[in-house]
Enzyme design. Structure first.
Site, PDB file in Angstrom:
ATOM      1  N   VAL A 203       3.651   1.158   2.671  1.00  0.00           N
ATOM      2  CA  VAL A 203       3.756   0.071   2.926  1.00  0.00           C
ATOM      3  C   VAL A 203       4.559  -1.381   2.548  1.00  0.00           C
ATOM      4  O   VAL A 203       3.799  -1.586   0.708  1.00  0.00           O
ATOM      5  CB  VAL A 203       2.381  -0.821   4.080  1.00  0.00           C
ATOM      6  CG1 VAL A 203       2.708  -1.677   4.966  1.00  0.00           C
ATOM      7  CG2 VAL A 203       2.397   0.655   5.056  1.00  0.00           C
TER       8      VAL A 203
ATOM      9  N   ASP B  43     -10.639   4.700  13.713  1.00  0.00           N
ATOM     10  CA  ASP B  43     -10.817   4.317  12.804  1.00  0.00           C
ATOM     11  C   ASP B  43     -10.940   2.725  12.244  1.00  0.00           C
ATOM     12  O   ASP B  43     -10.312   2.218  11.195  1.00  0.00           O
ATOM     13  CB  ASP B  43      -9.540   4.734  11.998  1.00  0.00           C
ATOM     14  CG  ASP B  43      -9.400   4.475  10.096  1.00  0.00           C
ATOM     15  OD1 ASP B  43     -10.450   4.612   9.995  1.00  0.00           O
ATOM     16  OD2 ASP B  43      -8.399   4.970   9.095  1.00  0.00           O
TER      17      ASP B  43
ATOM     18  N   GLY C 239       1.022  -1.129  -0.167  1.00  0.00           N
ATOM     19  CA  GLY C 239      -0.292  -0.410  -0.331  1.00  0.00           C
ATOM     20  C   GLY C 239       0.740   1.180  -0.006  1.00  0.00           C
ATOM     21  O   GLY C 239       2.302   1.063  -0.164  1.00  0.00           O
ATOM     22  N   HIS C 240       0.557   2.680  -0.215  1.00  0.00           N
ATOM     23  CA  HIS C 240       0.781   3.578  -0.547  1.00  0.00           C
ATOM     24  C   HIS C 240       0.128   4.583   0.285  1.00  0.00           C
ATOM     25  O   HIS C 240      -0.918   4.910  -0.901  1.00  0.00           O
ATOM     26  CB  HIS C 240       1.736   3.995  -2.034  1.00  0.00           C
ATOM     27  CG  HIS C 240       2.706   5.328  -1.466  1.00  0.00           C
ATOM     28  ND1 HIS C 240       3.386   5.644  -1.186  1.00  0.00           N
ATOM     29  CD2 HIS C 240       2.590   6.224  -2.043  1.00  0.00           C
ATOM     30  CE1 HIS C 240       4.244   6.291  -1.715  1.00  0.00           C
ATOM     31  NE2 HIS C 240       3.071   6.886  -2.416  1.00  0.00           N
ATOM     32  N   GLY C 241       0.726   5.382   0.439  1.00  0.00           N
ATOM     33  CA  GLY C 241      -0.602   6.880   1.134  1.00  0.00           C
ATOM     34  C   GLY C 241      -0.157   8.213   1.455  1.00  0.00           C
ATOM     35  O   GLY C 241       1.400   8.623   1.544  1.00  0.00           O
ATOM     36  N   GLY C 242      -0.286   8.897   2.184  1.00  0.00           N
ATOM     37  CA  GLY C 242       0.690   9.946   2.031  1.00  0.00           C
ATOM     38  C   GLY C 242       1.213  10.562   3.196  1.00  0.00           C
ATOM     39  O   GLY C 242       1.958  11.030   3.313  1.00  0.00           O
ATOM     40  N   MET C 243       0.924   9.283   3.952  1.00  0.00           N
ATOM     41  CA  MET C 243       1.601   9.107   4.964  1.00  0.00           C
ATOM     42  C   MET C 243       3.054   8.651   4.913  1.00  0.00           C
ATOM     43  O   MET C 243       4.455   8.502   5.389  1.00  0.00           O
ATOM     44  CB  MET C 243       1.379   8.612   6.606  1.00  0.00           C
ATOM     45  CG  MET C 243       0.054   9.569   7.151  1.00  0.00           C
ATOM     46  SD  MET C 243       0.903  10.641   8.144  1.00  0.00           S
ATOM     47  CE  MET C 243       1.699   9.057   9.770  1.00  0.00           C
TER      48      MET C 243
END
Length: 733
Positions: free
Chosen positions: A30, A138, A23-27
């Site tokens: 992974v 969450d 996964g990949h996001g703003g933070m």
């Protein structure tokens, strides 16, 4: 979902080889990654662009702390982490199972019995988290992983301490709108009751395939969360009166997690018994697919200055031995538990990098690759005469210290907390099939690992309890954590509830008679072993107890009378404390967290504390010859030597080099060197010059060392390595 590595992803990070993106996001990103010993992990990294933001770093640290608190039963085991690194990272077990939303997409709405079992387990997980003062904030289907042994809650990125609003701007809403509580939707405090609201939405999705407030734009969802009734269409009739109150707009009207556990499921059977066959098949498929996946790397974009990279080395063929390494509780490993666990004597595993000794580092005398048990079950290796006793997935095993030769493995004892030694003899709890058969302690034959006739047989104590622990052997005395047989115990009774009246008992090994008994009245936490460390010192028996919050209490017992002398909380993480021996001498007990502390053995009062300038954390301490050694978490993480009598700084390591892991394992002290354990290997610090004499760059996860038979033996989750003890050679920097 596994996706190829990007052209600019590193090949490795923090000692792990990267295989794919999860996964990949703003933070951050992974990764699916693998350690040198073959352990597969999910490696979460923080994006460099936000690593300098103190608030983001604090969130990352809290996420790490929350993941440790929930533990491996209800969450993904924290394999390692460094939230203080320039680019913070967190490595957890790679959970063998799909997210709940994927499971529902694959199988359709789950049967009512599956939803009940799922809900009871998740409510129990949240109860454990809330007992530590943490709320998740969450909870949603994609953050619930479904395994054959129960669900695991992941992603604590916005979890925080209950009542702590420092990381949330007033009026802002953090979380996922479709599963957010009404109070969270308007930026108010999200308490444990908010997690209950989210849990009901997750279970509604599991049972019906839709959320409580539909889909759409975030603003529309937030409006429905605040003002609309939940959509219970398709929910089994028997679940409506249970989940409906959980979705009340007023937090005070929602049931507690303990209420939900009791109403959802009675606890009968294994979790897998309640899952549909299609879901079980998907869990098994994912367990094997992680080893069959062939890593790939995307080429650099056209015109990019970096040349295209070559494909990542293809994944090795799936083997029985490698299946053991997927996780300590692998579904597939259970079918192969009797297989041989020791690799060839001097051959390297293909995944183990070659060691290139540095400076005057000694060459390894022997090396063994061993598939050890999961960290929670690994325990610390024992030295018994000229043998090493370690715990593998097949049970307790013995290794010849001088040669590394495997002597025996896979005996009847499966857990490290079931065995103890006086240095020459090895004893174990011999579990009973029925409570009224009593409790038995038997010596283990060091020649073949078999259990001898019991030295202790105590009919009054329940020998079937899974929580029984053989705490230690002190001369002729065996110390145990156990409980008496109750009138209401049946042949199936093996639980660990607090109502059992747990106690610390001691028995004479020569006569078999009970000596002392100390009844404990504390609540029993869900994670085991309950006692994570034991040390006998003169007339004192020092015990480290895991608490319900995931912390540690110390209990000091008088070995002559069996009475408690004092008890106090220590502010330590139970899993971290379990990896290291207790540091104690005749005067003090030594611990380290934000500072190094000495507690008086007589009454538990603080004798002294040491905290260097700008130092916020210390690794576990070791004491020898009236000197306490610990590693400080500042800059390059130097080893410090402190007077055990006064707490004054004696010296600090010169020219330290940081490489991670220094705060995980206590230093090992010899006559010439103090050995500092890190991701780079084993570093020998000269006790005279306070400089690095040599570094043996063995890539070992959680490297720790034992001194026996003139050898320094490193033990981790991968290779076991023997080095000559304190070889001659000038110190060098």
């Amino acid at each position: 979902m596994l996706t190829p590595l990007s052209h600019d992803d590193p090949a490795g990070l923090a000692g792990f080889r990267l295989l794919a993106r999860l996964g990949h996001g703003g933070m951050g990103t992974v990764y699916l990654a693998r350690s040198a010993s073959g352990r597969t992990v999910a490696l979460k990294t923080m994006h460099p662009s936000i690593a300098s933001d103190p608030a983001a770093r604090t969130r990352f640290r809290l996420e790490t702390d929350a993941a440790r608190i929930i533990g491996g039963h209800h969450g993904a085991v924290v394999v390692d982490a460094d939230p203080l690194a320039p680019a913070p990272w967190l490595a957890t077990e790679y959970v063998l199972g799909p997210p709940l939303d994927d499971a529902v997409d694959l199988c359709g709405p789950l049967p009512e019995e599956s939803v009940r079992a799922l809900g009871a387990a998740l409510a129990g997980a949240l109860a454990q988290l809330h007992a530590s003062g943490i709320v998740h904030r969450d909870l949603k289907p994609s953050n619930v992983m479904v395994t054959a042994y129960g669900p695991k809650i992941i992603d604590f990125g916005i979890a925080r301490a209950s009542g702590d609003d420092r990381l949330t701007r007033t009026g802002s809403a953090a979380g996922t709108p479709a599963f957010m509580s009404p109070e969270q939707a308007v930026g108010q405090e999200h308490t444990a009751a908010g997690d209950v609201f989210a849990l009901a939405g997750v279970l509604l999705h599991a049972a019906t395939g839709h959320g409580p407030f539909g889909t759409g734009q975030p603003a529309d969802l937030l409006y429905r969360v605040r003002y609309s009734d939940p959509d219970l269409t398709g929910l089994p009739q028997a679940l409506a009166p249970i989940l409906g109150p959980c979705l009340a707009k007023d937090p005070a009207g929602r049931p507690t997690t303990h209420d939900l556990v009791a109403r959802l499921h009675g606890g009968q059977g294994h979790f897998a018994d309640h899952l549909p066959d299609a879901l079980l098949a998907e869990i098994a498929r994912r367990a094997s697919a992680v080893w069959q996946y062939r890593p790939e790397r995307l080429p650099a974009p056209a015109g990019h200055p970096v040349a295209e990279t070559v494909p990542v080395t293809a994944a090795p063929d799936l083997s029985r031995r490698r299946l053991f390494n997927i996780t300590g509780s692998s579904l597939l490993a259970t079918t192969a538990i009797g297989a041989a666990v020791w690799a060839s004597t001097r051959e390297r595993d293909p995944d183990t990098p070659k060691s290139t000794d540095s400076g005057n580092a000694p060459a390894a005398l022997w090396r063994r690759n061993v598939v050890t048990a999961a960290p929670a079950e690994l325990g610390r290796p024992l030295v018994v005469g000229d043998k090493l006793i370690v715990t593998t997935e097949a049970g307790v095993s013995a290794v010849e210290a001088s040669s590394g030769r495997n002597l025996w493995s896979g005996n009847a004892v499966l857990s490290s907390w079931d065995v103890a030694t006086d240095g020459e003899r090895l004893f174990a709890v011999d579990y009973s099939l029925y409570p009224r058969e009593g409790l038995h302690i038997a010596q283990i034959d060091l020649e073949d690992g078999s259990l001898m006739d019991p030295a202790v047989s105590a009919k009054a104590y329940n020998g079937k309890l899974v929580g029984n622990q053989l705490l230690g052997i002190d001369g002729d005395v065996a110390w145990l954590l156990t409980a008496r047989v109750r009138k209401e115990d049946t042949d199936e009774s093996s639980g660990v509830g607090p109502e059992r009246g747990w106690l610390i008992a001691s028995f004479s090994l020569s006569t078999g008679r009970r000596r002392t008994e100390l009844i404990l009245d504390e609540a029993v936490p869900g994670e085991y072993p309950w006692v994570t460390g034991v040390r006998a010192n003169g007339s004192n028996l020092v015990l480290f107890f895991r608490t319900e919050s995931g912390g540690v209490d110390v209990l000091v017992v008088d070995t002559r009378t069996g009475t408690g002398v004092w008890r106090a909380p220590l502010g330590l993480n139970a899993d971290d404390a379990a990896r290291n021996p207790i540091a104690v001498d005749d005067k003090h007990l030594y611990t380290a967290s934000d500072a190094v502390r000495a507690r008086r053995m007589a009454d538990g009062g603080e004798a002294w504390r040491y905290q260097g300038k700008n130092v916020t954390a210390y690794g576990p301490p070791t004491v020898r010859d009236e000197v306490v050694y610990a590693v400080e978490a500042v800059g390059a993480r130097a080893l410090v030597a402190i007077s055990a009598d006064t707490g004054a700084l004696l010296w600090r390591e010169k020219n330290p080099v940081a490489s991670g892991h220094e705060l995980k394992v206590a230093p090992t002290v010899g006559d010439k060197y103090v050995y500092k354990h890190c991701a780079a290997g084993l570093r020998a610090i000269d006790l005279r010059t306070h400089e690095t004499a040599w570094l043996h760059p063995e890539s070992l996860d959680r490297f720790s060392a034992l001194i026996t038979a003139g050898l320094l033996i490193g033990v981790g989750e991968g290779p076991m390595v023997a080095l000559p003890l304190e070889p001659a050679g000038p110190a060098s920097s």
